[in-house]
Enzyme design. Sequence first.
Site, short mmCIF file in Angstrom:
data_model
loop_
_atom_site.label_atom_id
_atom_site.label_comp_id
_atom_site.label_asym_id
_atom_site.label_seq_id
_atom_site.Cartn_x
_atom_site.Cartn_y
_atom_site.Cartn_z
CE LYS A 4 -10.15 43.48 -21.59
NZ LYS A 4 -9.74 44.37 -20.49
NE ARG A 20 -17.16 49.10 -14.13
CZ ARG A 20 -16.11 49.84 -13.77
NH1 ARG A 20 -16.29 51.06 -13.28
NH2 ARG A 20 -14.89 49.37 -13.89
N1 BES Z 1 -12.25 41.99 -17.37
C1 BES Z 1 -11.68 43.28 -17.21
C2 BES Z 1 -10.90 43.43 -15.92
C3 BES Z 1 -9.66 42.62 -15.78
C4 BES Z 1 -8.56 42.87 -16.59
C5 BES Z 1 -9.57 41.67 -14.80
C6 BES Z 1 -7.41 42.13 -16.42
C7 BES Z 1 -8.44 40.93 -14.62
C8 BES Z 1 -7.36 41.16 -15.45
C9 BES Z 1 -12.76 44.35 -17.18
O1 BES Z 1 -13.87 44.10 -17.97
C10 BES Z 1 -12.13 45.63 -17.64
O2 BES Z 1 -11.63 45.65 -18.72
N2 BES Z 1 -12.13 46.64 -16.79
C11 BES Z 1 -11.51 47.89 -17.09
C12 BES Z 1 -12.42 49.00 -16.59
C13 BES Z 1 -12.05 50.38 -17.07
C14 BES Z 1 -12.22 50.48 -18.57
C15 BES Z 1 -12.91 51.40 -16.36
C16 BES Z 1 -10.17 47.97 -16.38
O3 BES Z 1 -10.05 47.48 -15.25
O4 BES Z 1 -9.24 48.47 -16.98
ZN ZN Z 2 -13.68 44.69 -19.99
#
Ligand code: BES
Ligand code: ZN
Length: 461
Positions: free
Chosen positions: A238, A312
């Site tokens: 990230k 997930r």
């Molecule tokens: N933990 C994050 C989702 C999240 C980010 C929740 C910011 C609340 C605030 C999750 O693990 C994630 O990074 N999801 C990605 C999925 C994508 C790569 C398909 C997302 O939502 O961008």
């Molecule tokens: Zn994530």
Amino acid sequence: MPAFASPTPDATPVWLVNAENWPTVKSRVGAAAAAFAERCGFEPKAGRMQCLPGEAGALHGVLFGVDESKAPARDPFGPARLATLLPEGVYRFANPPDDSDLAALGFLLGLYRYDRFKADKTPKPRLVAPDGVDAIRVQRIAEAIAYGRDLVNTPANALGPHALEQEAVKLAEHFDASVAMVRGDELVAANFPLIHAVGRAASEEPRIIDFSWGREDAPKVTVIGKGVTFDTGGLDIKPASGMELMKKDMGGAATTLTLARLIMEAGLDLRLRAVIPIVENAISAPAMRPGDVLQTRKGLTVEVGNTDAEGRLILADALALADEEAPELMLDFATLTGAARVALGPDLVPFYTDDEKLAAEIAGHSARVRDPLWRMPLWRPYDAMIEGTVGDISNSGTGVGMAGSITAALFLRRFVEKARSWAHFDVYAWNPKPRAHGPMGGEIQAARALFELLSERYPGR
Ligand code: BES
Ligand code: ZN
Ligand code: ZN
């Protein structure tokens, strides 16, 4: 711990005023006090507070402006603002709030501070529980939410996988629940390949905690929570801005523990099972890679489209485990997608279920206790977006940037087969700015509404 003050004749009266009742309140507080308030510029508008002088420096009473609008626009948590406005002392409402339960709960929640690493010097006014309020129940809810907020607020260096496991075990043992857990490489032998794959790059081992409580032949209710103690994104790292708040990526686990605590404390007549997969999504040589194809507990294969869609993955194995005993109700909570925030913002939690009756019950309780939840569709045509190229399904899918919260829910659905009914909650677990009933920081969403639902379905003995 948030608590009400014992009733005392010395409690300072707080008058809740709006334009409509201001003339009546004026006559009750006395002409001199009312004139003083107006001299100070007080107007009976929402959020305005005015202290009224008594003799020799005493506090005679307090005026507090409340919302005039009618439901559903009216905010029953309005009076909770007093928790951060009032000076130290013991107070009582001189006239009843709209919804005494929510005003009282909001007040206790509004007193919450995370003070583990920095002393809290703000005044702590105390409230006598308003008439008709079940003080014990409201206090227990406030305590459980404070407990959950503490877990979310605790930084990842103080709440890694081991510490989160210990928190879950402590709670379970307090209520004599039976606890099982699997850690590290044992996850492979015990058939939790996804939890292992996501967590194996971290210095603290990945694990799954599974505790059960209550009468064995009672209806089975299973709660499951995403316990990612920190989400770097993995090799698909990230950016700094996206990683900033990722200590809260165990918010689903915190929600699960909060709800479990409420259920056990109230002694609801159900067989509770809590399943919490715990990992840190870290980066090191053993990290899973984009393009890897992983085995799952259920037997499907998953292609890693993005290592940041780790939630997930761990939930898939946890859901598959929980599903094996065909519970009556299965609820999962997860800070699963950024897309949920794009759609509904921080305060409104999307939930997914195919059970119409359950959806209606959730919506009803959510509205009644002001724990905002909004149903979204498990839109089957979008299943095509999570189809894998070399594995059965992809954890990120095509159509990136579209319907992200829905496709995440559709992914989870593949691992639920036998449960009579299932709902998934894509929580945010965070207040981006202070509110009447809580400061900026960790928040527990959905647990209050679901506790109400479960209390109605399975009342305590
Ligand atoms: N933990 C994050 C989702 C999240 C980010 C929740 C910011 C609340 C605030 C999750 O693990 C994630 O990074 N999801 C990605 C999925 C994508 C790569 C398909 C997302 O939502 O961008
Ligand atoms: Zn994530
Ligand atoms: Zn995550």
